[in-house]
Design a protein around this motif. Structure first.
Motif, PDB file in Angstrom:
ATOM      1  N   GLU A   5       0.796  -1.170   0.016  1.00  0.00           N
ATOM      2  CA  GLU A   5       0.016  -0.074  -0.079  1.00  0.00           C
ATOM      3  C   GLU A   5       0.694   1.205   0.061  1.00  0.00           C
ATOM      4  OE1 GLU A   5      -3.732  -1.737   2.928  1.00  0.00           O
ATOM      5  OE2 GLU A   5      -2.091  -0.515   3.739  1.00  0.00           O
ATOM      6  N   ARG A   6       2.176   1.088   0.587  1.00  0.00           N
ATOM      7  CA  ARG A   6       2.874   2.425   0.627  1.00  0.00           C
ATOM      8  C   ARG A   6       3.010   3.355  -0.395  1.00  0.00           C
ATOM      9  NH1 ARG A   6       5.578  -0.832   5.022  1.00  0.00           N
ATOM     10  NH2 ARG A   6       7.586  -0.913   3.604  1.00  0.00           N
ATOM     11  N   PRO A   7       3.490   2.824  -1.608  1.00  0.00           N
ATOM     12  CA  PRO A   7       3.629   3.395  -2.814  1.00  0.00           C
ATOM     13  C   PRO A   7       2.351   4.441  -2.970  1.00  0.00           C
ATOM     14  CG  PRO A   7       4.481   1.461  -3.200  1.00  0.00           C
ATOM     15  CD  PRO A   7       3.758   1.267  -1.860  1.00  0.00           C
ATOM     16  N   HIS A   8       1.049   3.784  -2.859  1.00  0.00           N
ATOM     17  CA  HIS A   8       0.136   4.536  -3.151  1.00  0.00           C
ATOM     18  C   HIS A   8      -0.147   5.748  -1.937  1.00  0.00           C
ATOM     19  CE1 HIS A   8      -4.182   5.291  -4.128  1.00  0.00           C
ATOM     20  NE2 HIS A   8      -4.390   5.063  -2.861  1.00  0.00           N
ATOM     21  N   ARG A   9       0.143   5.288  -0.753  1.00  0.00           N
ATOM     22  CA  ARG A   9       0.010   6.250   0.296  1.00  0.00           C
ATOM     23  C   ARG A   9       0.935   7.337   0.113  1.00  0.00           C
ATOM     24  NH1 ARG A   9      -3.009   4.373   4.359  1.00  0.00           N
ATOM     25  NH2 ARG A   9      -2.671   6.217   5.481  1.00  0.00           N
ATOM     26  N   ILE A  10       2.395   7.160  -0.600  1.00  0.00           N
ATOM     27  CA  ILE A  10       3.182   8.280  -0.614  1.00  0.00           C
ATOM     28  C   ILE A  10       2.892   9.074  -1.817  1.00  0.00           C
ATOM     29  CG2 ILE A  10       5.682   8.332  -1.754  1.00  0.00           C
ATOM     30  CD1 ILE A  10       6.367   6.150  -0.143  1.00  0.00           C
ATOM     31  N   ALA A  11       2.133   8.577  -2.886  1.00  0.00           N
ATOM     32  CA  ALA A  11       1.681   9.359  -3.766  1.00  0.00           C
ATOM     33  C   ALA A  11       0.496  10.283  -3.364  1.00  0.00           C
ATOM     34  CB  ALA A  11       1.094   8.735  -4.861  1.00  0.00           C
ATOM     35  N   GLU A  12      -0.387   9.960  -2.380  1.00  0.00           N
ATOM     36  CA  GLU A  12      -1.381  10.650  -1.769  1.00  0.00           C
ATOM     37  C   GLU A  12      -0.832  11.724  -1.128  1.00  0.00           C
ATOM     38  OE1 GLU A  12      -4.750   7.711  -0.700  1.00  0.00           O
ATOM     39  OE2 GLU A  12      -3.601   8.345   0.788  1.00  0.00           O
ATOM     40  N   LEU A  13       0.365  11.533  -0.407  1.00  0.00           N
ATOM     41  CA  LEU A  13       1.111  12.475   0.591  1.00  0.00           C
ATOM     42  C   LEU A  13       1.499  13.658  -0.423  1.00  0.00           C
ATOM     43  CD1 LEU A  13       2.532  10.491   3.262  1.00  0.00           C
ATOM     44  CD2 LEU A  13       0.703  12.114   3.514  1.00  0.00           C
ATOM     45  N   LEU A  14       2.202  13.218  -1.442  1.00  0.00           N
ATOM     46  CA  LEU A  14       2.780  14.223  -2.435  1.00  0.00           C
ATOM     47  C   LEU A  14       1.571  15.142  -2.940  1.00  0.00           C
ATOM     48  CD1 LEU A  14       5.508  11.882  -4.019  1.00  0.00           C
ATOM     49  CD2 LEU A  14       6.005  13.975  -2.566  1.00  0.00           C
ATOM     50  N   GLU A  15       0.617  14.491  -3.423  1.00  0.00           N
ATOM     51  CA  GLU A  15      -0.573  15.286  -3.936  1.00  0.00           C
ATOM     52  C   GLU A  15      -1.075  16.366  -2.738  1.00  0.00           C
ATOM     53  OE1 GLU A  15      -3.723  13.081  -5.854  1.00  0.00           O
ATOM     54  OE2 GLU A  15      -2.156  11.911  -6.972  1.00  0.00           O
ATOM     55  N   ARG A  16      -1.132  15.501  -1.661  1.00  0.00           N
ATOM     56  CA  ARG A  16      -1.682  16.561  -0.573  1.00  0.00           C
ATOM     57  C   ARG A  16      -1.016  17.723  -0.144  1.00  0.00           C
ATOM     58  NH1 ARG A  16      -3.276  13.582   4.897  1.00  0.00           N
ATOM     59  NH2 ARG A  16      -3.346  11.957   3.363  1.00  0.00           N
TER      60      ARG A  16
END
Ligand SMILES: Nc1ncnc2c1ncn2[C@@H]1O[C@H](COP(=O)(O)OP(=O)(O)O)[C@@H](O)[C@H]1O
Ligand SMILES: [Mg+2]
Length: 261
Positions: free
Chosen positions: A121-132
Motif C-alpha cells: 500500500e505504501r507507494p500509493h500512500r506516498i503518492a497521496e501525501l505528495l498530492e496533498r
C-alpha cells in the motif's frame, strides 16, 4: 479539553559553571485545530520549549499533558503511539533528512515505522501525501538534495502528516524560505489545518507571519512568558516591554503576509 497543556515548565542549562533557566515556569495550552504562536527574541527559549514538548529533552520541572495523557510519564509502545500524533517541522529540512535519500524513502519511513500502511500500500500512500502537499508524484524518485528548499519543506510537512498527527510543532519552519515560497507554505499549512483540524505550535520570530496565521500568541522574554493572548490583539497593541520592542523592530507588519490571511 485542551489538546496540549503545558504547566510550570522549567528547563535549566549549565553555562560556564552557572545554571541558567532557558525556560522558567512556562504554562500554556493549545486546543484542537488551533495555532498557537511562540514568539520572542533569539535566545528567549522558543526552541527549548519545542524540544521539551516533543520530548527530545526532559524538563527540570513541570507537566505536559497531550491528548489527555501525562506525556512525560509515557514510555514504550504508548509513547510511540503518541509520538505519531505529535509531529515536527524544523527550519532546515536538509539537516533533518539524509540528503541522498529519495523523497519516497523519506515518506516511506513513518508509514513503515508506525505500521500505517503495508508494503504494497505504501507507494500509493506516498503518492497521496505528495498530492496533498501540492507536489508532483514523480518527485518520489528524486533525491532530497536535488529538490528546492520549498519542495523540501513540503516533503517535511508531508512526512509530518503521514502519521495523522493532531499537533505539529513548527520551529521557524518558514524562516529560511523566500517570501513567495513562504506564502505558499503558509497557505498549505492553513489548508491542512482546515481539512484535518491539525493544531500548530508555530514558533517564529516574524510577527507579520504570526499575525497572518496564528490564533493566539505567547511572547517569551528570557525564558518567561511576558505576555499572551489573541495574536492580532497582542501584535497590534502590545502591553509588555518586549512586545513593544519586537513590534517596533518588525518591518511593515500589516503587509508582510496579506495573501495568506
Ligand atoms: N544545549 C544547550 N546548552 C546550553 N544552553 C542552551 C542549550 N540550548 C539552549 N541553550 C540556551 O537556552 C536559551 C534559550 O535558547 P533557545 O531555546 O534556543 O532560544 P530561541 O529558540 O528562542 O532562540 C539560550 O540562552 C541558549 O543559549
Ligand atoms: Mg530557536
Amino acid at each position: 479539553m485542551s489538546l496540549l497543556a503545558v504547566s510550570n515548565l522549567t528547563r535549566r542549562y549549565n553555562r560556564g559553571g552557572e545554571t541558567v533557566a532557558a525556560v522558567h515556569d512556562v504554562s500554556f495550552a493549545i486546543d484542537p485545530g488551533e495555532t498557537l504562536a511562540l514568539a520572542g527574541p533569539s535566545g528567549s527559549g522558543k526552541s527549548t520549549i519545542a524540544r521539551l514538548v516533543l520530548r527530545l529533552i526532559e524538563p527540570d520541572a513541570g507537566r505536559i499533558e497531550f491528548e489527555g495523557n501525562d506525556f512525560l510519564a509515557l514510555a514504550g509502545s504508548a509513547l510511540r503511539a503518541h509520538r505519531a500524533r505529535l509531529q515536527m517541522v524544523f527550519q532546515d529540512p536538509l539537516a533533518a533528512f539524509n540528503p541522498r535519500a529519495t523523497v519516497a524513502r523519506v515518506l516511506d519511513d513513518p508509514l513503515r515505522i508506525h505500521g500505517i500502511a503495508s508494503r504494497t500500500e505504501r507507494p500509493h500512500r506516498i503518492a497521496e501525501l505528495l498530492e496533498r502537499v501540492g507536489l508532483p508524484v514523480d518527485l518520489a524518485s528524486r533525491a532530497i538534495h536535488e529538490i528546492s528548499g520549498g519542495q523540501r519543506q513540503r516533503i517535511a510537512i508531508a512526512r509530518a502528516i503521514a502519521t495523522k498527527p493532531s499537533l505539529i510543532v513548527l520551529d521557524e519552519a518558514v524562516s529560511a524560505l523566500d517570501v513567495s515560497v513562504r506564502g505558499q507554505i503558509l497557505e498549505l499549512l492553513l489548508d491542512l489545518q482546515r481539512k484535518q483540524r491539525i493544531a500548530y505550535l508555530f514558533i517564529s520570530h516574524d510577527l507579520g507571519v504570526i499575525r497572518a496565521v496564528a490564533h493566539r500568541i505567547v511572547l517569551l522574554d528570557a525564558g518567561r512568558i511576558a505576555e499572551s493572548g489573541n495574536a492580532r490583539a497582542v501584535i497590534d497593541s502590545p502591553q509588555s516591554a518586549i512586545g513593544k520592542a519586537l513590534v517596533a523592530a518588525a518591518p511593515r507588519l500589516d503587509r508582510t503576509m496579506q495573501d495568506a490571511s
